[in-house]
Enzyme design. Structure first.
Site, PDB file in Angstrom:
ATOM      1  N   ASP A   1       1.944  -7.137   2.391  1.00 55.28           N
ATOM      2  CA  ASP A   1       0.760  -6.341   2.764  1.00 55.28           C
ATOM      3  C   ASP A   1       1.213  -5.118   3.578  1.00 55.28           C
ATOM      4  OD1 ASP A   1      -1.767  -5.377   3.036  1.00 55.28           O
ATOM      5  OD2 ASP A   1      -2.532  -6.997   4.295  1.00 55.28           O
TER       6      ASP A   1
ATOM      7  N   ASN B   1      -5.571  -7.110   8.914  1.00 52.54           N
ATOM      8  CA  ASN B   1      -6.663  -7.831   8.277  1.00 52.54           C
ATOM      9  C   ASN B   1      -6.135  -8.626   7.079  1.00 52.54           C
ATOM     10  OD1 ASN B   1      -9.218  -8.628   7.625  1.00 52.54           O
ATOM     11  ND2 ASN B   1      -9.789  -6.715   6.616  1.00 52.54           N
TER      12      ASN B   1
ATOM     13  N   HIS C   1      -2.741 -12.658   1.121  1.00 53.74           N
ATOM     14  CA  HIS C   1      -2.589 -12.871   2.573  1.00 53.74           C
ATOM     15  C   HIS C   1      -3.413 -14.025   3.165  1.00 53.74           C
ATOM     16  CE1 HIS C   1      -6.088 -10.244   2.348  1.00 53.74           C
ATOM     17  NE2 HIS C   1      -5.394  -9.123   2.321  1.00 53.74           N
TER      18      HIS C   1
ATOM     19  N   HIS D   1       0.865  -1.184   0.000  1.00 46.44           N
ATOM     20  CA  HIS D   1       0.000   0.000   0.000  1.00 46.44           C
ATOM     21  C   HIS D   1       0.897   1.228   0.000  1.00 46.44           C
ATOM     22  CE1 HIS D   1      -3.742  -2.228   0.696  1.00 46.44           C
ATOM     23  NE2 HIS D   1      -2.971  -3.052   1.380  1.00 46.44           N
ATOM     24  N   LEU D   2       0.945   1.936  -1.143  1.00 43.76           N
ATOM     25  CA  LEU D   2       1.796   3.130  -1.245  1.00 43.76           C
ATOM     26  C   LEU D   2       1.072   4.392  -0.796  1.00 43.76           C
ATOM     27  CD1 LEU D   2       3.815   2.759  -4.589  1.00 43.76           C
ATOM     28  CD2 LEU D   2       4.658   2.561  -2.241  1.00 43.76           C
ATOM     29  N   ARG D   3      -0.267   4.318  -0.698  1.00 40.59           N
ATOM     30  CA  ARG D   3      -1.107   5.403  -0.129  1.00 40.59           C
ATOM     31  C   ARG D   3      -1.144   6.671  -0.960  1.00 40.59           C
ATOM     32  NH1 ARG D   3      -3.521   1.754   2.954  1.00 40.59           N
ATOM     33  NH2 ARG D   3      -2.532   1.318   4.953  1.00 40.59           N
TER      34      ARG D   3
ATOM     35  N   ASN E   1      -6.469   0.933  -2.951  1.00 42.69           N
ATOM     36  CA  ASN E   1      -7.329   1.636  -1.981  1.00 42.69           C
ATOM     37  C   ASN E   1      -6.732   2.978  -1.549  1.00 42.69           C
ATOM     38  OD1 ASN E   1      -5.307   0.264  -0.552  1.00 42.69           O
ATOM     39  ND2 ASN E   1      -6.601  -0.179   1.211  1.00 42.69           N
TER      40      ASN E   1
ATOM     41  N   ASP F   1      -8.534  -4.978  -2.899  1.00 46.90           N
ATOM     42  CA  ASP F   1      -7.874  -5.251  -1.618  1.00 46.90           C
ATOM     43  C   ASP F   1      -8.302  -4.293  -0.514  1.00 46.90           C
ATOM     44  OD1 ASP F   1      -5.913  -6.807  -0.066  1.00 46.90           O
ATOM     45  OD2 ASP F   1      -5.025  -4.840   0.202  1.00 46.90           O
TER      46      ASP F   1
HETATM   47  O1  DOR Z   1      -4.447  -4.936   7.368  1.00 46.35           O
HETATM   48  C1  DOR Z   1      -4.765  -4.503   6.274  1.00 46.35           C
HETATM   49  N1  DOR Z   1      -4.541  -3.220   5.932  1.00 46.35           N
HETATM   50  N2  DOR Z   1      -5.356  -5.317   5.423  1.00 46.35           N
HETATM   51  C2  DOR Z   1      -5.877  -4.890   4.288  1.00 46.35           C
HETATM   52  O2  DOR Z   1      -6.397  -5.686   3.560  1.00 46.35           O
HETATM   53  C3  DOR Z   1      -5.817  -3.451   3.916  1.00 46.35           C
HETATM   54  C4  DOR Z   1      -4.690  -2.800   4.588  1.00 46.35           C
HETATM   55  C5  DOR Z   1      -4.714  -1.296   4.503  1.00 46.35           C
HETATM   56  O3  DOR Z   1      -4.973  -0.757   3.433  1.00 46.35           O
HETATM   57  O4  DOR Z   1      -4.419  -0.654   5.511  1.00 46.35           O
END
Ligand code: DOR
Length: 425
Positions: free
Chosen positions: A305, A278, A232, A62-64, A94, A152
């Protein structure tokens, strides 16, 4: 620019060998490999006593960016990747806005090229805004260079819509990266559902939350022919379903995250949101099944993840804090310490799961060191014990339960396209 890496133990995930060799790099590629190469180079690196491995490929980051850059941005995320030995990463959609259009795919891809040597592939979401209602412009994103789709963070609960999206992915040979979670069954759960976590006073997430969607997605892969990669995996039954799917010859692969094979819910002793992710840390039995799944080759890939969050967000109670922990800068140490040093898998198997297999799934010519290949590699020390230190992370995210943990497996140098992208000084 030429680079000569001397005396390293070169790990080959295909022949499953470790051999002492020199590697001579010229114009981005490995020009020559062999023992005692007598060649001049602009830079000479002595790797004696250390391993030289193919650069790691992370299918789950996740590069945000766009817009959640208080947690991470493309520059810090890719810097953390290089520090962790990752030369290629796959960024999840996301973000804000969600990566559901050719424009966002282009934005991330171009920005990544500007700020980093790390190869970045941006994933497109399955549905518009990840709202689960309407299919994203998957073909448009494909034309913009997107090679995978994913929702995701959640699952698309409408199976018919998901199946239609999988068919579009199959037509374009895109990978479907599946986060398996029946959102109707979560019921406010924050940790695994077991006696230990309910004793701590937290609501639980059952294994069925994951397992029912793993089963559904395998069935849909069978009907559509889409290449399904299960993200995951955390439960014993997920591993068993992957085994059965592979036995049936279905186009299914699966990943596991270092935290899921390193820790279990028993390790949570109080209200510390650095243990909240998660899927959650499961029972010891699940953790053992994941380790066995890795050893038997049922689970193909180790992916992080990497989910950075701010210190304020993670300082909240487990009940309120967001799910996720960082992983790019701890993946090698946890994988080496938990899997290789314990004798569960070999160094070559670890290289397969961190490099060769994910590269094969992505369809990129990476993951093995040979003459003519692009020089994406990592030099690793495995003899010096050290403590994981979040203050040394290049990621903005410091959210990990592994701060202070004693480990082996340190990245000394990461080379991408023949150039040094990270050096541990
Ligand atoms: O723990 C998690 N964080 N699981 C995910 O599937 C999404 C991720 C997030 O984007 O923070």
């Amino acid at each position: 620019m030429t680079l000569l890496i001397k005396n390293g133990i070169v790990v080959d995930p295909v022949s499953k060998t470790e051999t002492c060799q020199d590697i001579f790099i010229e114009n981005e590629r490995i020009a020559k490999m062999g023992e005692g190469l007598d060649l001049q180079a602009d830079q000479v690196i002595d790797a004696a006593g250390n391993y030289v491995m193919p650069g790691f490929v992370d299918l789950h980051v996740h590069l945000r960016d766009p817009c959640l850059t208080y947690k991470e941005d493309i520059a810090t995320g890719t810097a953390a990747a290089a520090a962790g030995g990752f030369t290629t990463i796959v960024a999840m959609p996301n973000t804000k806005p969600v990566s559901d259009s050719p424009e966002v795919i282009q934005y991330v891809t171009e920005k990544a090229k500007e700020v980093s040597r790390v190869n970045v592939y941006q994933v497109g979401s399955v549905t518009v805004g990840m709202a689960g209602q309407e299919m994203s412009d998957i073909e448009g994103m494909y034309e913009a260079g997107c090679i995978a789709i994913s929702e995701d963070g959640k699952s698309v609960m409408n199976a018919q819509l998901y199946k239609e999206a999988m068919a579009v992915a199959a037509k374009n040979d895109m990978i479907v990266l599946a986060h398996c979670e029946d959102i109707n069954m979560v019921n406010g759960g924050v940790l695994n559902a077991d006696a230990h976590t309910s004793g701590l006073g937290f609501k639980g997430i059952t294994n069925a939350v994951e397992d029912v969607i793993v089963a559904r997605d395998i069935v849909l892969a069978k009907e559509t022919g889409a290449r399904l990669h299960l993200c995951h995996c955390s439960t014993k039954d997920s591993v068993e379903m992957v085994r059965l799917a592979k036995e049936a010859g279905l186009p299914v692969s699966a990943e596991v995250c270092p935290h899921h094979f390193t820790s279990c819910s028993e390790d949570i002793t109080g209200d510390d949101a650095n243990f909240k992710m998660n899927p959650p840390l499961r029972t010891r039995e699940d953790m053992e099944a994941l380790r066995e799944g890795l050893a038997k080759g049922i689970l193909d890939v180790i992916a992080t993840d990497h989910a950075p969050h701010s210190a304020e967000e993670k300082a909240q109670s487990i009940t309120k804090a967001p799910f996720g922990i960082v992983g790019l800068e701890t993946a090698l140490a946890l994988s080496y310490s938990e899997l290789v040093k314990t004798g569960l898998i070999s160094m070559a198997d670890m290289a397969a799961k961190l490099s060769y297999n994910p590269a094969k799934i992505l369809g990129i010519d990476r993951g093995v060191l040979a003459e003519g290949k692009v020089a994406d590699l990592v030099i690793v020390n495995t003899t010096e014990e050290y403590a994981i230190d979040v203050d040394k992370f290049l990621s903005k995210g410091k959210n990990t339960p592994y701060h202070g943990r004693k480990v082996y497996g340190k990245v000394l140098m990461t080379v991408i396209g023949g150039e040094v992208a990270y050096e541990n000084k």
